[in-house]
Design a protein around this motif. Structure first.
Motif, PDB file in Angstrom:
ATOM      1  N   VAL A  84       0.848  -1.193   0.000  1.00 53.04           N
ATOM      2  CA  VAL A  84       0.000   0.000   0.000  1.00 53.04           C
ATOM      3  C   VAL A  84       0.884   1.243   0.000  1.00 53.04           C
ATOM      4  O   VAL A  84       1.778   1.370   0.832  1.00 53.04           O
ATOM      5  CB  VAL A  84      -0.934   0.003   1.234  1.00 53.04           C
ATOM      6  CG1 VAL A  84      -1.767   1.277   1.265  1.00 53.04           C
ATOM      7  CG2 VAL A  84      -1.828  -1.223   1.224  1.00 53.04           C
ATOM      8  N   ARG A  85       0.644   2.145  -0.942  1.00 55.42           N
ATOM      9  CA  ARG A  85       1.481   3.338  -1.060  1.00 55.42           C
ATOM     10  C   ARG A  85       0.944   4.510  -0.238  1.00 55.42           C
ATOM     11  O   ARG A  85       1.697   5.344   0.234  1.00 55.42           O
ATOM     12  CB  ARG A  85       1.587   3.776  -2.510  1.00 55.42           C
ATOM     13  CG  ARG A  85       2.414   2.932  -3.502  1.00 55.42           C
ATOM     14  CD  ARG A  85       3.370   1.955  -2.939  1.00 55.42           C
ATOM     15  NE  ARG A  85       4.292   1.414  -3.932  1.00 55.42           N
ATOM     16  CZ  ARG A  85       4.361   0.138  -4.285  1.00 55.42           C
ATOM     17  NH1 ARG A  85       3.553  -0.756  -3.723  1.00 55.42           N
ATOM     18  NH2 ARG A  85       5.246  -0.275  -5.167  1.00 55.42           N
ATOM     19  N   GLN A  86      -0.349   4.594  -0.073  1.00 59.33           N
ATOM     20  CA  GLN A  86      -0.959   5.637   0.761  1.00 59.33           C
ATOM     21  C   GLN A  86      -1.446   4.969   2.041  1.00 59.33           C
ATOM     22  O   GLN A  86      -2.501   4.340   2.051  1.00 59.33           O
ATOM     23  CB  GLN A  86      -2.105   6.321   0.014  1.00 59.33           C
ATOM     24  CG  GLN A  86      -1.633   7.123  -1.203  1.00 59.33           C
ATOM     25  CD  GLN A  86      -2.774   7.849  -1.877  1.00 59.33           C
ATOM     26  OE1 GLN A  86      -3.810   7.268  -2.179  1.00 59.33           O
ATOM     27  NE2 GLN A  86      -2.588   9.138  -2.133  1.00 59.33           N
ATOM     28  N   PHE A  87      -0.642   5.101   3.100  1.00 58.80           N
ATOM     29  CA  PHE A  87      -0.859   4.265   4.274  1.00 58.80           C
ATOM     30  C   PHE A  87      -1.184   5.047   5.540  1.00 58.80           C
ATOM     31  O   PHE A  87      -1.009   4.558   6.641  1.00 58.80           O
ATOM     32  CB  PHE A  87       0.360   3.368   4.517  1.00 58.80           C
ATOM     33  CG  PHE A  87       1.678   4.070   4.373  1.00 58.80           C
ATOM     34  CD1 PHE A  87       2.169   4.886   5.372  1.00 58.80           C
ATOM     35  CD2 PHE A  87       2.427   3.914   3.205  1.00 58.80           C
ATOM     36  CE1 PHE A  87       3.382   5.534   5.238  1.00 58.80           C
ATOM     37  CE2 PHE A  87       3.642   4.568   3.047  1.00 58.80           C
ATOM     38  CZ  PHE A  87       4.121   5.382   4.077  1.00 58.80           C
ATOM     39  N   SER A  88      -1.666   6.285   5.402  1.00 60.11           N
ATOM     40  CA  SER A  88      -2.165   6.978   6.591  1.00 60.11           C
ATOM     41  C   SER A  88      -3.408   6.242   7.086  1.00 60.11           C
ATOM     42  O   SER A  88      -4.059   5.498   6.335  1.00 60.11           O
ATOM     43  CB  SER A  88      -2.510   8.434   6.274  1.00 60.11           C
ATOM     44  OG  SER A  88      -3.701   8.503   5.502  1.00 60.11           O
TER      45      SER A  88
ATOM     46  N   LEU B   7      -6.261   4.324   4.784  1.00 56.31           N
ATOM     47  CA  LEU B   7      -6.562   2.904   4.929  1.00 56.31           C
ATOM     48  C   LEU B   7      -8.034   2.675   5.243  1.00 56.31           C
ATOM     49  O   LEU B   7      -8.664   1.746   4.716  1.00 56.31           O
ATOM     50  CB  LEU B   7      -5.685   2.284   6.014  1.00 56.31           C
ATOM     51  CG  LEU B   7      -4.184   2.229   5.714  1.00 56.31           C
ATOM     52  CD1 LEU B   7      -3.420   1.662   6.905  1.00 56.31           C
ATOM     53  CD2 LEU B   7      -3.905   1.398   4.468  1.00 56.31           C
ATOM     54  N   VAL B   8      -8.603   3.516   6.106  1.00 52.77           N
ATOM     55  CA  VAL B   8     -10.033   3.398   6.418  1.00 52.77           C
ATOM     56  C   VAL B   8     -10.857   3.624   5.156  1.00 52.77           C
ATOM     57  O   VAL B   8     -11.838   2.908   4.890  1.00 52.77           O
ATOM     58  CB  VAL B   8     -10.426   4.405   7.521  1.00 52.77           C
ATOM     59  CG1 VAL B   8     -11.950   4.496   7.656  1.00 52.77           C
ATOM     60  CG2 VAL B   8      -9.816   3.988   8.847  1.00 52.77           C
TER      61      VAL B   8
ATOM     62  N   PHE C 179     -10.304   0.409   2.803  1.00 48.32           N
ATOM     63  CA  PHE C 179     -10.858  -0.872   3.243  1.00 48.32           C
ATOM     64  C   PHE C 179     -12.332  -0.805   3.647  1.00 48.32           C
ATOM     65  O   PHE C 179     -13.022  -1.821   3.642  1.00 48.32           O
ATOM     66  CB  PHE C 179     -10.038  -1.416   4.410  1.00 48.32           C
ATOM     67  CG  PHE C 179      -8.723  -2.002   4.004  1.00 48.32           C
ATOM     68  CD1 PHE C 179      -8.615  -3.341   3.652  1.00 48.32           C
ATOM     69  CD2 PHE C 179      -7.583  -1.217   3.935  1.00 48.32           C
ATOM     70  CE1 PHE C 179      -7.386  -3.890   3.274  1.00 48.32           C
ATOM     71  CE2 PHE C 179      -6.362  -1.752   3.552  1.00 48.32           C
ATOM     72  CZ  PHE C 179      -6.256  -3.095   3.221  1.00 48.32           C
ATOM     73  N   PHE C 180     -12.817   0.395   4.017  1.00 50.38           N
ATOM     74  CA  PHE C 180     -14.191   0.501   4.501  1.00 50.38           C
ATOM     75  C   PHE C 180     -15.016   1.537   3.737  1.00 50.38           C
ATOM     76  O   PHE C 180     -16.191   1.737   4.053  1.00 50.38           O
ATOM     77  CB  PHE C 180     -14.195   0.852   5.996  1.00 50.38           C
ATOM     78  CG  PHE C 180     -13.480  -0.161   6.840  1.00 50.38           C
ATOM     79  CD1 PHE C 180     -14.081  -1.365   7.180  1.00 50.38           C
ATOM     80  CD2 PHE C 180     -12.183   0.083   7.288  1.00 50.38           C
ATOM     81  CE1 PHE C 180     -13.415  -2.304   7.955  1.00 50.38           C
ATOM     82  CE2 PHE C 180     -11.506  -0.848   8.061  1.00 50.38           C
ATOM     83  CZ  PHE C 180     -12.118  -2.050   8.391  1.00 50.38           C
ATOM     84  N   ASP C 181     -14.399   2.180   2.752  1.00 50.42           N
ATOM     85  CA  ASP C 181     -15.083   3.187   1.950  1.00 50.42           C
ATOM     86  C   ASP C 181     -15.696   4.270   2.832  1.00 50.42           C
ATOM     87  O   ASP C 181     -16.825   4.722   2.607  1.00 50.42           O
ATOM     88  CB  ASP C 181     -16.163   2.536   1.068  1.00 50.42           C
ATOM     89  CG  ASP C 181     -16.609   3.461  -0.055  1.00 50.42           C
ATOM     90  OD1 ASP C 181     -15.812   4.334  -0.462  1.00 50.42           O
ATOM     91  OD2 ASP C 181     -17.754   3.321  -0.512  1.00 50.42           O
ATOM     92  N   VAL C 182     -14.959   4.657   3.862  1.00 52.81           N
ATOM     93  CA  VAL C 182     -15.393   5.701   4.792  1.00 52.81           C
ATOM     94  C   VAL C 182     -14.364   6.819   4.768  1.00 52.81           C
ATOM     95  O   VAL C 182     -13.167   6.571   4.888  1.00 52.81           O
ATOM     96  CB  VAL C 182     -15.533   5.151   6.228  1.00 52.81           C
ATOM     97  CG1 VAL C 182     -15.803   6.291   7.206  1.00 52.81           C
ATOM     98  CG2 VAL C 182     -16.640   4.107   6.293  1.00 52.81           C
TER      99      VAL C 182
END
Length: 351
Positions: A108-112, A116-117, A120-123
């Motif tokens: 994963v290149r954008q890992f803040s 990530l939220v 993985f959760f579309d939030v």
């Protein structure tokens, strides 16, 4: 909000009763607003509930230290929080699992945490409180909601990342990497050698370093007296620029907040540096400005090529396998420390 020792004891009884003694934790401090930062908020989750603890109100936090010492704790970007835990409680958790490390090992290149939220959760988490003053009381509802969101998705995210790591046979890499991160925190003695050697100091000559030592000391005293972070007095890049100008015999262009009595003390620091005999100027650190020989360049290129090929094959950022500084140390040092790379990294690089 848990705000007393009795409430904290009751809360921790719940978390200690979890079958695997696991929790997600985030911490907030006021390091962007005070000279000596303090722990201002603790956020906890077991995956089903979300709890906030007010360290500024709880009379005795030692129970929290005893809990984390025996627990497995999930965090995101854990270095700062581990440092804070060790300073406040003298211990680290039994194990710290970092979702940022997990994400990077998955490519994963954008890992803040927010990225990530979202992934993985579309939030999309609301922004705006990360740099707020967490030492203020009462905390506004917006900041409380932000604090809860910082752990709301932490354990569900951890579960998804763990599954993906196991699917790619990288879970062992993850555990090695998390243990190494903990070991780096444990190895720090809390006192940084020559803290005045800030970023950019390596480009200054000895005269410039002399000015930097005196101006860094001036800034630190100003910040301590004002009870504000040093960057509010002067940014690091400003110090470097001023020192370069002063070493060249030129008058630096100061920022607008350097005036009045602060300006007088600045000028006194400059004068103290100017009066320092050349033989007492700080020495440049070994390695600064070193010249590469053809054999060293060839060895570096060989290592970088192997790293980049392995990273491309695994769809990883090459820095995850070996940062540039590590490759340079492998080339320059006669007997490089084996701890520069973890076993899984060495294996992938053929070392």
């Amino acid at each position: 909000m848990t705000s007393s020792s009795a409430e904290l004891d009751s809360l921790l009884q719940h978390y200690a009763s979890q079958p695997d003694l696991r929790a997600g934790i985030d911490l907030e401090a006021d390091n962007l607003h005070r000279y000596a930062e303090q722990l201002c908020l603790i956020q906890l989750t077991d995956g089903d509930r979300f709890d906030l603890v007010d360290p500024l109100a709880v009379e005795d936090l030692s129970a929290f230290g005893r809990f984390v010492e025996h627990a497995t704790i999930w965090m995101h970007g854990a270095d700062f929080d581990m440092t804070l835990l060790r300073r406040e409680f003298g211990v680290l958790p039994a194990m710290v699992l970092d979702t940022q490390i997990a994400a990077r090992l998955l490519g994963v290149r954008q890992f803040s945490y927010a990225n990530l939220v979202n992934q993985f959760f579309d939030v999309e988490l609301p922004k705006g409180s990360q740099k707020a003053n967490w030492g203020q009381r009462p905390l506004p509802e917006k900041m409380l909601a932000y604090a809860v969101n910082d752990v709301r998705y932490l354990l569900p995210l951890a579960a998804k990342l763990e599954d993906a790591l196991r699917e790619k046979n990288r879970y062992d890499w993850f555990i090695e990497s998390c243990r190494a991160a903990m070991a780096r925190i444990e190895a720090r003695d809390g006192v940084r050698e020559d803290p005045w050697r800030i970023q950019g100091a390596g480009k200054l000559d000895r005269k410039g370093l002399c000015y930097l030592f005196h101006l860094w000391t001036w800034r630190d005293r100003e910040a301590a007296e004002w009870d504000r972070p040093p960057f509010m007095v002067a940014r690091n890049k400003d110090l470097i620029t001023w020192c370069r100008e002063l070493a060249a015999g030129r008058t630096p262009q100061l920022t607008r907040n350097i005036r009045g009595s602060r300006l007088e003390r600045f000028r006194a620091a400059v004068e103290a540096a100017a009066q320092t005999p050349a033989e007492q100027w700080p020495k440049r650190r070994k390695g600064g400005g070193r010249r590469w020989e053809s054999e060293q360049e060839a060895r570096y290129d060989e290592l970088a090529k192997a790293r980049d090929a392995a990273a491309e094959d695994l769809d990883l950022d090459p820095a995850v396998l070996a940062p540039r500084a590590v490759l340079e140390s492998l080339v320059w040092e006669d007997a490089p420390n084996e701890d520069l790379l973890l076993p899984w990294q060495r294996e992938l690089l053929g070392l």
